[in-house]
Design a protein around this motif. Structure first.
Motif, PDB file in Angstrom:
ATOM      1  N   LEU A 101       0.860  -1.186   0.000  1.00 25.51           N
ATOM      2  CA  LEU A 101       0.000   0.000   0.000  1.00 25.51           C
ATOM      3  C   LEU A 101       0.894   1.233   0.000  1.00 25.51           C
ATOM      4  CD1 LEU A 101      -2.880   1.273   0.349  1.00 25.51           C
ATOM      5  CD2 LEU A 101      -2.458   1.229   2.803  1.00 25.51           C
ATOM      6  N   THR A 102       0.562   2.202  -0.835  1.00 30.83           N
ATOM      7  CA  THR A 102       1.337   3.444  -0.848  1.00 30.83           C
ATOM      8  C   THR A 102       0.871   4.328   0.306  1.00 30.83           C
ATOM      9  OG1 THR A 102       1.478   3.242  -3.235  1.00 30.83           O
ATOM     10  CG2 THR A 102       2.057   5.378  -2.297  1.00 30.83           C
ATOM     11  N   ALA A 108       4.321   0.592   1.720  1.00 37.64           N
ATOM     12  CA  ALA A 108       4.273  -0.076   3.028  1.00 37.64           C
ATOM     13  C   ALA A 108       3.768  -1.488   2.770  1.00 37.64           C
ATOM     14  CB  ALA A 108       3.327   0.668   3.957  1.00 37.64           C
ATOM     15  N   TYR A 109       4.275  -2.468   3.515  1.00 41.62           N
ATOM     16  CA  TYR A 109       3.887  -3.856   3.302  1.00 41.62           C
ATOM     17  C   TYR A 109       3.007  -4.328   4.452  1.00 41.62           C
ATOM     18  CZ  TYR A 109       7.206  -3.787  -0.483  1.00 41.62           C
ATOM     19  OH  TYR A 109       7.843  -3.466  -1.646  1.00 41.62           O
ATOM     20  N   LEU A 110       1.908  -4.978   4.103  1.00 43.89           N
ATOM     21  CA  LEU A 110       0.897  -5.374   5.092  1.00 43.89           C
ATOM     22  C   LEU A 110       0.591  -6.851   4.938  1.00 43.89           C
ATOM     23  CD1 LEU A 110      -1.493  -2.511   4.030  1.00 43.89           C
ATOM     24  CD2 LEU A 110       0.007  -2.416   6.013  1.00 43.89           C
ATOM     25  N   GLU A 111       0.293  -7.497   6.063  1.00 44.41           N
ATOM     26  CA  GLU A 111       0.086  -8.949   6.004  1.00 44.41           C
ATOM     27  C   GLU A 111      -1.204  -9.343   6.710  1.00 44.41           C
ATOM     28  OE1 GLU A 111       3.547 -11.044   7.324  1.00 44.41           O
ATOM     29  OE2 GLU A 111       2.499 -12.963   7.347  1.00 44.41           O
ATOM     30  N   PRO A 112      -2.324  -9.428   5.992  1.00 47.51           N
ATOM     31  CA  PRO A 112      -3.548  -9.913   6.625  1.00 47.51           C
ATOM     32  C   PRO A 112      -3.430 -11.407   6.959  1.00 47.51           C
ATOM     33  CG  PRO A 112      -3.920  -9.417   4.298  1.00 47.51           C
ATOM     34  CD  PRO A 112      -2.492  -9.111   4.579  1.00 47.51           C
ATOM     35  N   ASP A 113      -4.339 -11.890   7.816  1.00 44.66           N
ATOM     36  CA  ASP A 113      -4.303 -13.323   8.165  1.00 44.66           C
ATOM     37  C   ASP A 113      -4.615 -14.178   6.928  1.00 44.66           C
ATOM     38  OD1 ASP A 113      -3.658 -12.907  10.832  1.00 44.66           O
ATOM     39  OD2 ASP A 113      -5.748 -12.552  11.361  1.00 44.66           O
ATOM     40  N   ALA A 114      -5.579 -13.743   6.138  1.00 44.08           N
ATOM     41  CA  ALA A 114      -5.920 -14.501   4.917  1.00 44.08           C
ATOM     42  C   ALA A 114      -6.805 -13.648   4.015  1.00 44.08           C
ATOM     43  CB  ALA A 114      -6.662 -15.786   5.278  1.00 44.08           C
ATOM     44  N   VAL A 115      -6.805 -14.003   2.745  1.00 44.16           N
ATOM     45  CA  VAL A 115      -7.730 -13.392   1.776  1.00 44.16           C
ATOM     46  C   VAL A 115      -8.340 -14.541   0.979  1.00 44.16           C
ATOM     47  CG1 VAL A 115      -7.895 -11.977  -0.322  1.00 44.16           C
ATOM     48  CG2 VAL A 115      -6.481 -11.186   1.580  1.00 44.16           C
ATOM     49  N   VAL A 116      -9.670 -14.554   0.899  1.00 40.42           N
ATOM     50  CA  VAL A 116     -10.352 -15.596   0.118  1.00 40.42           C
ATOM     51  C   VAL A 116     -10.790 -14.973  -1.204  1.00 40.42           C
ATOM     52  CG1 VAL A 116     -12.401 -17.062  -0.015  1.00 40.42           C
ATOM     53  CG2 VAL A 116     -11.133 -16.893   2.119  1.00 40.42           C
ATOM     54  N   VAL A 117     -10.508 -15.657  -2.318  1.00 42.43           N
ATOM     55  CA  VAL A 117     -10.883 -15.151  -3.651  1.00 42.43           C
ATOM     56  C   VAL A 117     -11.873 -16.134  -4.272  1.00 42.43           C
ATOM     57  CG1 VAL A 117     -10.022 -14.304  -5.865  1.00 42.43           C
ATOM     58  CG2 VAL A 117      -8.505 -14.306  -3.879  1.00 42.43           C
ATOM     59  N   GLN A 148      -8.249  -2.156  11.282  1.00 43.02           N
ATOM     60  CA  GLN A 148      -7.071  -2.863  10.748  1.00 43.02           C
ATOM     61  C   GLN A 148      -7.403  -3.456   9.369  1.00 43.02           C
ATOM     62  OE1 GLN A 148      -5.805  -6.027  13.347  1.00 43.02           O
ATOM     63  NE2 GLN A 148      -4.315  -6.819  11.890  1.00 43.02           N
ATOM     64  N   ALA A 149      -8.574  -4.099   9.288  1.00 41.40           N
ATOM     65  CA  ALA A 149      -8.948  -4.747   8.025  1.00 41.40           C
ATOM     66  C   ALA A 149      -9.155  -3.717   6.917  1.00 41.40           C
ATOM     67  CB  ALA A 149     -10.207  -5.582   8.228  1.00 41.40           C
ATOM     68  N   ALA A 150      -9.616  -2.498   7.289  1.00 41.25           N
ATOM     69  CA  ALA A 150      -9.855  -1.466   6.270  1.00 41.25           C
ATOM     70  C   ALA A 150      -8.558  -1.134   5.527  1.00 41.25           C
ATOM     71  CB  ALA A 150     -10.421  -0.207   6.931  1.00 41.25           C
ATOM     72  N   VAL A 151      -7.430  -1.169   6.234  1.00 44.55           N
ATOM     73  CA  VAL A 151      -6.148  -0.873   5.581  1.00 44.55           C
ATOM     74  C   VAL A 151      -5.820  -1.983   4.566  1.00 44.55           C
ATOM     75  CG1 VAL A 151      -3.725  -0.291   5.982  1.00 44.55           C
ATOM     76  CG2 VAL A 151      -5.415   0.252   7.712  1.00 44.55           C
ATOM     77  N   TYR A 152      -6.130  -3.229   4.916  1.00 43.92           N
ATOM     78  CA  TYR A 152      -5.890  -4.326   3.970  1.00 43.92           C
ATOM     79  C   TYR A 152      -6.764  -4.171   2.728  1.00 43.92           C
ATOM     80  CZ  TYR A 152      -3.892  -6.472   8.170  1.00 43.92           C
ATOM     81  OH  TYR A 152      -3.160  -6.719   9.297  1.00 43.92           O
ATOM     82  N   VAL A 153      -8.027  -3.764   2.960  1.00 45.60           N
ATOM     83  CA  VAL A 153      -8.945  -3.600   1.826  1.00 45.60           C
ATOM     84  C   VAL A 153      -8.438  -2.484   0.907  1.00 45.60           C
ATOM     85  CG1 VAL A 153     -11.295  -2.875   1.208  1.00 45.60           C
ATOM     86  CG2 VAL A 153     -10.950  -4.574   2.998  1.00 45.60           C
ATOM     87  N   LEU A 154      -7.906  -1.405   1.503  1.00 52.35           N
ATOM     88  CA  LEU A 154      -7.331  -0.338   0.672  1.00 52.35           C
ATOM     89  C   LEU A 154      -6.174  -0.872  -0.166  1.00 52.35           C
ATOM     90  CD1 LEU A 154      -7.157   2.839   2.937  1.00 52.35           C
ATOM     91  CD2 LEU A 154      -8.472   2.516   0.857  1.00 52.35           C
TER      92      LEU A 154
END
Ligand code: SF4
Length: 343
Positions: A101-102, A108-117, A148-154
């Protein structure tokens, strides 16, 4: 810069953060959910995201190079994300993906627990160790998880190619764009059994976007530093800092700090800046409210002098302090007189 290591080197480590017991409990819960091809996670995914039931797990879990550096991991995540989006009929779980994420013009590097596609769209999965008791969880903890999750979504919106200046809801047409709700998975009633809920994060998303847009770019901040300033700890081969403490202290002190007591719960340098503020007798150590009330008075010494009537003419804050001190002395005198009469 690594502010935790810097605070440590300056002799003022920040003893805040999650307790080691909470971290261990969270890690154990997450490991249990992801063991055996995410077997325990399948139920929440079926009930909340519509993962089809079946004897064979329809969930694909690609390798995301967990032992590589952040840039390589982010590139691998982007590739796995593109492959998963290209197969809308398949279900893919990205386990600890690395997202980019810029922030303030820098990556900046971010690490969510998981992403389901699935179906060309992604859903962020956040696994938390706080319990859901009788269907309800601590609202403060749920709110923190949503922010916290909102940053991952961005970060996922950025990966999907959404323009930085577009609205938070303009993602529906973009392949690989994230859902605007996240799946929160928690233990149910103090057991290790998972329960999950979809949390709408549109408000948190809008707030985080606004905050990021207001941030000053890192290169502008760097331009404002005195020439040659560096916070590098100069680590040796074992990773131990070798830069002299006096040099580092001088580098940190060359940058003005805006300390307030709130720093203690949010910044690794909070204890260092508090000790500097105390040494200087700065009124900032008393909190933003008091700082604002004191107007032009900048030190505790000046405030005490004003309370004793020793203040420059025409200073409104000093005059109010002197008046308050006189009222206090009068009240204490009256109290002492009443005590003497009663005695
Ligand atoms: S003033 Fe506060 S936010 Fe700034 S470095 Fe010091 S502790 Fe951190």
């Amino acid at each position: 810069m690594d502010k935790t290591a810097l605070a440590d080197r300056l002799g003022q480590p920040a003893p805040f953060g999650r307790s080691p017991f909470a971290i261990a409990r969270g890690n154990i819960f997450e490991a249990r959910l992801k063991a055996d091809g995410c077997a325990a996670l399948l139920d929440p995914l079926r009930s909340r995201l519509g993962l089809p039931a079946g004897d064979d797990s329809p969930l694909r879990v690609p390798d995301l190079l967990p032992r590589s550096g952040p840039a390589a991991r982010a590139a691998r995540t982007a590739q796995a994300l593109a492959e998963a989006v290209a197969e809308p009929a398949a279900w893919t779980l990205l386990d600890h993906p690395m997202l980019r994420l810029t922030v303030a013009g820098s990556p900046a590097y971010l690490e969510p627990d998981a992403v389901v596609v699935r179906g060309g769209r992604c859903t962020v999965v956040e696994i938390k160790s706080f319990p859901v008791l009788d269907g309800a969880a601590d609202p403060a903890k749920v709110g923190a998880a949503a922010r916290q999750a909102a940053v991952y979504v961005l970060a996922l919106q950025e990966a999907a190619g959404q323009r930085a200046d577009s609205g938070p809801y303009d993602t529906q047409e973009l392949p690989g764009s994230p859902e605007l709700s996240v799946l929160l998975v928690c233990p149910e009633d103090f057991s290790n059994r998972p329960t999950a809920e979809l949390i709408d994060i549109r408000r948190e998303l809008a707030t985080t976007r606004r905050q990021l847009a207001r941030m000053t770019r890192i290169d502008e901040l760097l331009d404002a530093l005195p020439p040659g300033t560096s916070f590098d700890l100069v680590p040796d081969v074992a990773g131990q800092p070798t830069r002299p403490v006096a040099e580092l202290t001088a580098a940190v002190e060359s940058v003005p700090a805006a300390y307030s007591p709130e720093c203690l719960s949010s910044c690794e340098l909070g204890f260092h800046c508090r000790s500097q503020a105390r040494c200087e007798g700065a009124v900032e150590q008393l909190g933003r409210g008091v700082r604002g009330e004191l107007g032009s008075i900048r030190s505790v010494g000046e405030a005490l002098a004003a309370a004793h009537g020793d203040a420059p003419e025409g200073d409104e804050a000093a005059a109010r302090l002197g008046y308050a001190a006189a009222l206090r002395a009068e009240a204490l005198g009256a109290q002492a007189m009443a005590g003497a009469v009663a005695g």
